[in-house]
Design a protein around this motif. Structure first.
Motif, mmCIF file in Angstrom:
data_model
loop_
_atom_site.group_PDB
_atom_site.id
_atom_site.type_symbol
_atom_site.label_atom_id
_atom_site.label_comp_id
_atom_site.label_asym_id
_atom_site.label_seq_id
_atom_site.Cartn_x
_atom_site.Cartn_y
_atom_site.Cartn_z
ATOM 1 N N ALA A 185 0.821 -1.161 -0.034
ATOM 2 C CA ALA A 185 -0.139 -0.101 0.049
ATOM 3 C C ALA A 185 0.819 1.451 0.077
ATOM 4 N N PHE A 186 2.038 1.239 -0.549
ATOM 5 C CA PHE A 186 3.044 2.213 -0.490
ATOM 6 C C PHE A 186 2.465 3.704 -1.282
ATOM 7 N N GLU A 187 1.867 3.258 -2.205
ATOM 8 C CA GLU A 187 1.283 4.447 -3.103
ATOM 9 C C GLU A 187 0.008 5.145 -2.257
ATOM 10 N N ASP A 188 -0.731 4.264 -1.770
ATOM 11 C CA ASP A 188 -2.110 4.592 -0.913
ATOM 12 C C ASP A 188 -1.396 5.665 0.259
ATOM 13 N N GLU A 189 -0.190 5.095 1.004
ATOM 14 C CA GLU A 189 0.348 5.937 1.993
ATOM 15 C C GLU A 189 0.711 7.217 1.341
ATOM 16 N N VAL A 190 1.329 7.288 0.351
ATOM 17 C CA VAL A 190 1.754 8.579 -0.422
ATOM 18 C C VAL A 190 0.536 9.663 -0.479
ATOM 19 N N ARG A 191 -0.634 8.916 -1.025
ATOM 20 C CA ARG A 191 -1.559 9.738 -1.323
ATOM 21 C C ARG A 191 -2.264 10.121 0.093
ATOM 22 N N HIS A 192 -2.290 9.530 1.048
ATOM 23 C CA HIS A 192 -2.711 9.703 2.439
ATOM 24 C C HIS A 192 -2.099 11.082 2.898
ATOM 25 N N LEU A 193 -0.509 10.861 2.879
ATOM 26 C CA LEU A 193 0.128 11.826 3.511
ATOM 27 C C LEU A 193 0.134 13.292 2.519
ATOM 28 N N GLN A 194 -0.212 12.922 1.030
ATOM 29 C CA GLN A 194 -0.503 14.359 0.090
ATOM 30 C C GLN A 194 -1.651 15.129 0.780
ATOM 31 N N ASP A 195 -2.817 14.063 1.021
ATOM 32 C CA ASP A 195 -4.076 14.628 1.418
ATOM 33 C C ASP A 195 -4.186 15.206 2.825
ATOM 34 N N ALA A 196 -3.099 14.904 3.492
ATOM 35 C CA ALA A 196 -3.326 15.371 5.051
ATOM 36 C C ALA A 196 -2.300 16.556 4.995
ATOM 37 N N GLY A 197 -1.655 16.778 3.867
ATOM 38 C CA GLY A 197 -1.007 18.208 3.665
ATOM 39 C C GLY A 197 0.367 17.961 4.203
ATOM 40 N N VAL A 198 0.803 16.693 4.160
ATOM 41 C CA VAL A 198 2.215 16.663 4.820
ATOM 42 C C VAL A 198 3.451 16.856 4.115
ATOM 43 N N PHE A 199 3.147 16.473 2.778
ATOM 44 C CA PHE A 199 4.073 16.643 1.692
ATOM 45 C C PHE A 199 3.340 16.763 0.369
ATOM 46 N N ALA A 200 4.171 17.115 -0.466
ATOM 47 C CA ALA A 200 3.716 17.200 -1.996
ATOM 48 C C ALA A 200 4.527 16.177 -2.738
ATOM 49 N N LEU A 201 4.269 15.457 -3.896
ATOM 50 C CA LEU A 201 5.027 14.705 -4.522
ATOM 51 C C LEU A 201 5.506 15.599 -5.798
ATOM 52 N N GLU A 202 6.983 15.740 -5.306
ATOM 53 C CA GLU A 202 7.761 16.617 -6.373
ATOM 54 C C GLU A 202 7.766 15.835 -7.826
ATOM 55 N N HIS A 203 8.105 14.618 -7.663
ATOM 56 C CA HIS A 203 8.594 14.033 -8.713
ATOM 57 C C HIS A 203 8.509 12.226 -8.588
ATOM 58 N N CYS A 204 8.494 11.725 -9.502
ATOM 59 C CA CYS A 204 8.815 10.188 -9.288
ATOM 60 C C CYS A 204 9.392 9.396 -10.437
ATOM 61 N N LEU A 205 10.516 9.025 -10.326
ATOM 62 C CA LEU A 205 11.210 8.533 -11.578
ATOM 63 C C LEU A 205 10.786 6.960 -11.583
ATOM 64 N N LYS A 206 9.915 6.699 -12.508
ATOM 65 C CA LYS A 206 9.440 5.315 -12.657
ATOM 66 C C LYS A 206 10.420 4.355 -13.271
ATOM 67 N N ASP A 207 10.362 3.167 -12.784
ATOM 68 C CA ASP A 207 11.287 2.135 -13.444
ATOM 69 C C ASP A 207 12.532 2.430 -13.734
ATOM 70 N N GLY A 208 13.198 3.062 -12.616
ATOM 71 C CA GLY A 208 14.769 3.270 -12.995
ATOM 72 C C GLY A 208 15.498 1.916 -12.737
ATOM 73 N N MET A 209 16.894 2.089 -12.937
ATOM 74 C CA MET A 209 17.768 1.156 -12.809
ATOM 75 C C MET A 209 17.878 0.947 -11.172
ATOM 76 N N LEU A 210 18.070 -0.386 -10.684
ATOM 77 C CA LEU A 210 18.383 -0.452 -9.310
ATOM 78 C C LEU A 210 19.675 -1.740 -9.373
ATOM 79 N N ILE A 211 19.253 -2.830 -9.622
ATOM 80 C CA ILE A 211 20.523 -3.935 -9.377
ATOM 81 C C ILE A 211 20.130 -4.876 -10.348
ATOM 82 N N LYS A 212 21.117 -4.938 -11.304
ATOM 83 C CA LYS A 212 21.079 -6.171 -12.418
ATOM 84 C C LYS A 212 19.667 -5.968 -12.898
#
Length: 228
Positions: A185-212
């Motif tokens: 539920a990570f994205e749900d947690e993000v939405r909850h904290l945005q709706d609560a005014g805690v932070f704004a999502l500045e950007h999300c780099l999707k599907d970036g390199m991580l490991i192999k």
């Protein structure tokens, strides 16, 4: 055994240790024990597998400092949450950051991070699946977390504590293994904290390199004046 065979066996062992860590179901005792035993081989293992998450997270911190924070990097305070052996801290120091603190669940890993000599303070035995009681509200300009929000490790609600310790108009920068973001539920947690005014999502780099072959999402959150 020939040298290529030895190399292949070492790479297979490294991959096995990496994959095994995703099966630890978030139990703090098991995680601390596993990483304590892995600490001496960890850096070489993840290097063999092309782990680039720490460099990406550090570069994103540098970009946010340059674009928004208006002070020299040496004056920017950063918390490396789940610092492990210090790979993110080393990359941050390379970019000119100097006020870097860290914590990790494993005291053995934390000691490895201390030995890099790039941190002001590093605490061991700190569990992000609970309150960060040693860290006051609004303590850091940037809070970074790499390789922590993944299967068998930290729950999505750990993001609240990272937000709590970050100053208004500061940034939380976190990686999530792609499969973790999809399965929790990570994205749900993000939405909850945005709706609560805690932070704004500045950007999300999707599907970036991580490991192999693994991919990750890299999240940048800009704090508001509200507290989680």
């Amino acid at each position: 055994m020939s040298i290529p065979d030895q190399t292949s066996a070492a790479e297979q062992a490294a991959r096995h240790r990496i994959e095994a860590c995703y099966e630890l179901d978030g139990d703090a005792g098991r995680l601390a024990q596993y990483y304590g035993a892995w600490a001496s081989a960890y850096d070489l293992d993840v290097s063999r597998e092309g782990y680039c998450g720490p460099k990406i997270v550090a570069e994103l911190a540098g970009a946010m400092q340059t674009a928004y924070l208006g002070r020299e990097r040496a004056a920017i305070s950063i918390l490396d949450a789940g610092c492990g052996t210090g790979l993110v801290g080393v990359q941050l120091e390379r970019l000119g950051f100097r006020l870097i603190d860290g914590f990790d669940l494993s005291e053995t890993m934390a000691e490895k991070a201390r030995q890099t000599c790039v941190y002001r303070h590093v605490r061991g035995d700190v569990n992000l699946n609970g309150p960060l009681s040693d860290y006051p509200n609004a303590s850091y300009d940037i809070t970074a977390s790499c390789g922590v929000f993944t299967q068998g490790h930290v729950r999505p609600d750990g993001l609240r504590e990272l937000a709590r310790v970050t100053r208004p108009s500061g940034f939380v920068i976190a990686s999530t293994r792609k499969i973790y973001a999809e399965a929790t539920a990570f994205e749900d947690e993000v939405r909850h904290l945005q709706d609560a005014g805690v932070f704004a999502l500045e950007h999300c780099l999707k599907d970036g390199m991580l490991i192999k072959e693994d991919r990750a999402h890299y999240w940048i959150f800009r704090m508001t004046h509200s507290r989680p």
